[in-house]
Each structure stands twice: as C-alpha cells, then as structure tokens.
Write a protein that holds these residues in place. Structure first.
Motif, PDB file in Angstrom:
ATOM      1  N   GLN A  36     -64.589  -9.507  38.736  1.00  0.00           N
ATOM      2  CA  GLN A  36     -63.709 -10.082  37.726  1.00  0.00           C
ATOM      3  C   GLN A  36     -64.362 -11.081  36.784  1.00  0.00           C
ATOM      4  O   GLN A  36     -63.852 -11.343  35.703  1.00  0.00           O
ATOM      5  N   PHE A  37     -65.468 -11.655  37.210  1.00  0.00           N
ATOM      6  CA  PHE A  37     -66.162 -12.634  36.373  1.00  0.00           C
ATOM      7  C   PHE A  37     -67.630 -12.241  36.220  1.00  0.00           C
ATOM      8  O   PHE A  37     -68.396 -12.295  37.177  1.00  0.00           O
ATOM      9  N   ARG A  38     -67.983 -11.836  35.019  1.00  0.00           N
ATOM     10  CA  ARG A  38     -69.356 -11.398  34.758  1.00  0.00           C
ATOM     11  C   ARG A  38     -70.430 -12.400  35.119  1.00  0.00           C
ATOM     12  O   ARG A  38     -71.543 -12.018  35.476  1.00  0.00           O
ATOM     13  N   PHE A  39     -70.113 -13.687  34.993  1.00  0.00           N
ATOM     14  CA  PHE A  39     -71.143 -14.687  35.281  1.00  0.00           C
ATOM     15  C   PHE A  39     -71.409 -14.883  36.762  1.00  0.00           C
ATOM     16  O   PHE A  39     -72.282 -15.638  37.147  1.00  0.00           O
ATOM     17  N   LEU A  40     -70.649 -14.199  37.594  1.00  0.00           N
ATOM     18  CA  LEU A  40     -70.903 -14.288  39.031  1.00  0.00           C
ATOM     19  C   LEU A  40     -71.669 -13.057  39.496  1.00  0.00           C
ATOM     20  O   LEU A  40     -71.092 -12.093  39.994  1.00  0.00           O
ATOM     21  N   ASN A  41     -72.976 -13.089  39.267  1.00  0.00           N
ATOM     22  CA  ASN A  41     -73.816 -11.959  39.680  1.00  0.00           C
ATOM     23  C   ASN A  41     -74.938 -12.421  40.571  1.00  0.00           C
ATOM     24  O   ASN A  41     -76.054 -12.638  40.096  1.00  0.00           O
ATOM     25  N   PRO A  42     -74.673 -12.574  41.838  1.00  0.00           N
ATOM     26  CA  PRO A  42     -75.750 -13.007  42.734  1.00  0.00           C
ATOM     27  C   PRO A  42     -76.823 -11.935  42.802  1.00  0.00           C
ATOM     28  O   PRO A  42     -76.526 -10.740  42.702  1.00  0.00           O
ATOM     29  N   ALA A  43     -78.056 -12.351  42.953  1.00  0.00           N
ATOM     30  CA  ALA A  43     -79.152 -11.388  43.050  1.00  0.00           C
ATOM     31  C   ALA A  43     -79.042 -10.722  44.418  1.00  0.00           C
ATOM     32  O   ALA A  43     -78.308 -11.196  45.286  1.00  0.00           O
ATOM     33  N   LYS A  44     -79.737  -9.622  44.577  1.00  0.00           N
ATOM     34  CA  LYS A  44     -79.717  -8.921  45.870  1.00  0.00           C
ATOM     35  C   LYS A  44     -81.147  -8.902  46.386  1.00  0.00           C
ATOM     36  O   LYS A  44     -82.086  -8.726  45.616  1.00  0.00           O
ATOM     37  N   ASN A  45     -81.286  -9.112  47.662  1.00  0.00           N
ATOM     38  CA  ASN A  45     -82.633  -9.076  48.228  1.00  0.00           C
ATOM     39  C   ASN A  45     -83.041  -7.625  48.494  1.00  0.00           C
ATOM     40  O   ASN A  45     -82.319  -6.694  48.144  1.00  0.00           O
ATOM     41  N   ARG A  46     -84.180  -7.468  49.119  1.00  0.00           N
ATOM     42  CA  ARG A  46     -84.695  -6.123  49.392  1.00  0.00           C
ATOM     43  C   ARG A  46     -83.680  -5.231  50.125  1.00  0.00           C
ATOM     44  O   ARG A  46     -83.603  -4.048  49.886  1.00  0.00           O
ATOM     45  N   SER A  47     -82.946  -5.819  51.026  1.00  0.00           N
ATOM     46  CA  SER A  47     -81.984  -5.012  51.791  1.00  0.00           C
ATOM     47  C   SER A  47     -80.593  -4.949  51.159  1.00  0.00           C
ATOM     48  O   SER A  47     -79.647  -4.499  51.784  1.00  0.00           O
ATOM     49  N   GLY A  48     -80.510  -5.420  49.902  1.00  0.00           N
ATOM     50  CA  GLY A  48     -79.216  -5.327  49.243  1.00  0.00           C
ATOM     51  C   GLY A  48     -78.216  -6.425  49.547  1.00  0.00           C
ATOM     52  O   GLY A  48     -77.055  -6.324  49.161  1.00  0.00           O
ATOM     53  N   ASN A  49     -78.678  -7.452  50.222  1.00  0.00           N
ATOM     54  CA  ASN A  49     -77.761  -8.554  50.536  1.00  0.00           C
ATOM     55  C   ASN A  49     -77.756  -9.561  49.390  1.00  0.00           C
ATOM     56  O   ASN A  49     -78.778  -9.798  48.754  1.00  0.00           O
ATOM     57  N   ARG A  50     -76.617 -10.167  49.147  1.00  0.00           N
ATOM     58  CA  ARG A  50     -76.495 -11.147  48.076  1.00  0.00           C
ATOM     59  C   ARG A  50     -77.282 -12.428  48.383  1.00  0.00           C
ATOM     60  O   ARG A  50     -77.244 -12.925  49.507  1.00  0.00           O
TER      61      ARG A  50
END
Length: 120
Positions: A36-50
DNA sequence: ATTCTCACA
DNA sequence: TGTGAGTA
C-alpha cells in the motif's frame, strides 16, 4: 545521553521479526503495508528475507501513527505523507510519535525520514 | 525456530 | 486484517 554511545555500536539491519517487536506490529501487517505504500520497500537478502534499515522503521512508525492514532485510512495516510514530502515538515503529533517510541536507537532526525520520502 | 508467498475468510 | 498451507 540516549543516543550514539561510541562503545556500543548501533544495530544497522533488522529482520522483520525484530521490526515487529520494535513497532508492535504483526508481520502480515508489515507485508500488507508494503503493498500500500511505495516507500516501504525493504531490501531482500540472498534468501529473500526482508532486511530493514532504521529509516524504514521510522517510516513504519509514522504510518502506524497515522493509521492507528490519527485514524487515517490507507489513502488518507498516503496523502498525508505526500503532504509531508512536499512541505518538508511533520506535524508535532507525528513528530512526537516518532520520538515517543521507547526505542532510543531508532530516534534519528526527521530529515532522514523525509529523505526516504523523496521520490515515493 | 523464522520468514516467505499465496490463497481465502 | 487474520490465518493456514507448504517452503526455504
């Protein structure tokens, strides 16, 4: 002082579980807000975890405040944050919400929050 | 144990 | 938003 103690390094990255403990929110809520909020995009590590950065946690606290304390709708919160982005300043209530959260380490300047807001 | 996506109430 | 399934 409550901030920056040289001897004790401040944690830089957080898992969704840690963010949930810090913000008192459930994982599925955080994931929903991402949609719902574009500015909330945590990166994902190698295994896809936030992997969350402190600034993102501040934004989450801001959204939480807008939604639960000020009772804005998702759309209302979006507009409000868009407004903050343009005016470059937060209302005292929102400001207090960020400073009041008992998590000292997450108390960075609002500039950092507004910085992330750029281009949302 | 923890987190992820997807589906569904 | 809440919950469960099946993974990684």
């Amino acid at each position: 002082m409550s901030s920056g103690t040289p001897s004790q390094p401040v944690q830089e990255f957080f898992s969704i579980g840690e963010v949930c403990q810090l913000t008192d929110l459930k994982p599925h809520v955080l994931r929903y807000w991402e949609s719902q909020f574009r500015f909330l995009n945590p990166a994902k590590n190698r295994s896809g975890n936030r992997v969350y950065q402190r600034r993102e946690i501040e934004l989450i606290m801001l959204v939480k405040h807008l939604l639960y304390t000020e009772k804005y709708t998702i759309e209302g919160a979006r507009q409000k944050i868009e407004q903050y982005r343009r005016s470059g300043e937060l209302k005292p209530e929102a400001r207090r919400a960020l400073a009041t959260e008992t998590v000292k380490e997450l108390r960075a300047e609002l500039k950092s929050v507004l910085g992330i807001l750029e281009g949302s």
